[in-house]
Design an enzyme around this catalytic site. Structure first.
Site, mmCIF file in Angstrom:
data_model
loop_
_atom_site.group_PDB
_atom_site.id
_atom_site.type_symbol
_atom_site.label_atom_id
_atom_site.label_comp_id
_atom_site.label_asym_id
_atom_site.label_seq_id
_atom_site.Cartn_x
_atom_site.Cartn_y
_atom_site.Cartn_z
ATOM 1 N N ASP A 31 33.325 46.491 -18.675
ATOM 2 C CA ASP A 31 32.935 45.877 -17.621
ATOM 3 C C ASP A 31 33.568 47.169 -16.308
ATOM 4 O OD1 ASP A 31 32.826 44.226 -15.122
ATOM 5 O OD2 ASP A 31 34.955 44.148 -15.283
ATOM 6 N N ARG A 82 39.403 31.735 -26.211
ATOM 7 C CA ARG A 82 38.692 32.534 -26.741
ATOM 8 C C ARG A 82 38.915 32.251 -28.969
ATOM 9 N NH1 ARG A 82 41.270 37.088 -25.919
ATOM 10 N NH2 ARG A 82 43.802 37.053 -24.906
HETATM 11 P P1 5GP Z 1 36.852 47.859 -17.759
HETATM 12 O O1 5GP Z 1 37.693 48.555 -17.709
HETATM 13 O O2 5GP Z 1 35.643 48.177 -18.309
HETATM 14 O O3 5GP Z 1 36.662 47.335 -16.420
HETATM 15 O O4 5GP Z 1 37.592 46.769 -18.569
HETATM 16 C C1 5GP Z 1 36.684 46.125 -19.743
HETATM 17 C C2 5GP Z 1 38.308 44.804 -19.953
HETATM 18 O O5 5GP Z 1 38.086 44.007 -19.052
HETATM 19 C C3 5GP Z 1 37.809 44.330 -21.264
HETATM 20 O O6 5GP Z 1 38.231 44.666 -22.914
HETATM 21 C C4 5GP Z 1 38.603 42.956 -21.373
HETATM 22 O O7 5GP Z 1 39.175 42.807 -21.463
HETATM 23 C C5 5GP Z 1 37.950 42.340 -18.820
HETATM 24 N N1 5GP Z 1 37.059 41.838 -19.382
HETATM 25 C C6 5GP Z 1 35.970 42.255 -18.280
HETATM 26 N N2 5GP Z 1 35.191 41.950 -17.543
HETATM 27 C C7 5GP Z 1 35.539 40.420 -18.399
HETATM 28 C C8 5GP Z 1 35.112 38.388 -19.039
HETATM 29 O O8 5GP Z 1 33.725 39.003 -17.716
HETATM 30 N N3 5GP Z 1 36.007 38.247 -19.848
HETATM 31 C C9 5GP Z 1 36.594 38.661 -20.488
HETATM 32 N N4 5GP Z 1 37.304 37.205 -21.151
HETATM 33 N N5 5GP Z 1 37.277 39.866 -20.261
HETATM 34 C C10 5GP Z 1 36.477 40.177 -19.302
#
Ligand code: 5GP
Length: 180
Positions: A103, A165
């Site tokens: 993300d 999930r």
């Molecule tokens: P980042 O550190 O890249 O912002 O976030 C990564 C983590 O955020 C992912 O491993 C996941 O746990 C969570 N995450 C981000 N976007 C989503 C989404 O659209 N759906 C879900 N279920 N988790 C997300």
């Protein structure tokens, strides 16, 4: 009650893409003794299970878990910490981190820094999904399944409040305040 998530990526599309990624990874690692696949719990468990079974090169599987700091001051920096570590030293191993979704990129950035410090022979990443519009840090994913729009997605390991999930497809949930 929450409605069923709207289909974004079908079960068939995921299967085909995982097969293709598996073929590419197997080709790239064909001269490597063992690929050390490191799944990031909990979201990556289904992707890791499927990806690890389509590889044709020797591989091992292990897991790590991360937790985000929830306070507003650390949210701004995207601070995360390791809550479950691998069982064996990574020095000299060919490590492939397997993520569910990238993300902002802070989680993967933290993880890669942490793992790099342990001196693996190589360190690459596979992620099923990425939201390019949300990326805040300069990281690149070696093996990417799909890019998706900035929506909250569930299924194939990903959750929303621990629900959805085990859906076989990737779907979009609309939080109650978004639903007309
Ligand atoms: P980042 O550190 O890249 O912002 O976030 C990564 C983590 O955020 C992912 O491993 C996941 O746990 C969570 N995450 C981000 N976007 C989503 C989404 O659209 N759906 C879900 N279920 N988790 C997300």
């Amino acid at each position: 009650m929450t409605e069923q998530p709207e289909v974004l990526i079908t079960e068939e599309e995921i299967k085909k893409r995982v097969q293709a990624l598996g073929a590419q990874i197997s080709e790239d690692y064909k001269d490597v003794e063992d690929v050390y696949m490191l799944g990031v719990l909990r979201g990556a468990f289904i992707f890791l299970a499927d990806l690890s079974r389509v590889l044709t090169v020797p591989r091992r599987v292990d897991f790590i878990a991360l937790s985000s700091y929830e306070s507003p001051s650390t949210a701004a920096t995207g601070a995360v910490r390791l809550v479950l570590d691998v069982r064996a030293p990574l020095r000299g191993k060919h490590v492939l981190v397997v993520e569910d979704i990238v993300d902002t990129g802070y989680t993967l950035q933290y993880l890669l820094r942490t793992l790099q410090a342990r001196e693996p022979a190589s360190l690459k990443t596979a992620s099923l999904l990425q939201k390019p519009d949300r990326l805040e840090v300069p990281i690149s994913i070696d093996y990417l399944g799909f890019t998706i729009p900035d929506k909250w997605v569930v299924g194939y390991g990903l959750d929303w409040g621990d629900r959805f999930r085990t859906l076989p497809y990737i779907g979009v949930v609309h939080p109650p305040d978004e639903v007309a």
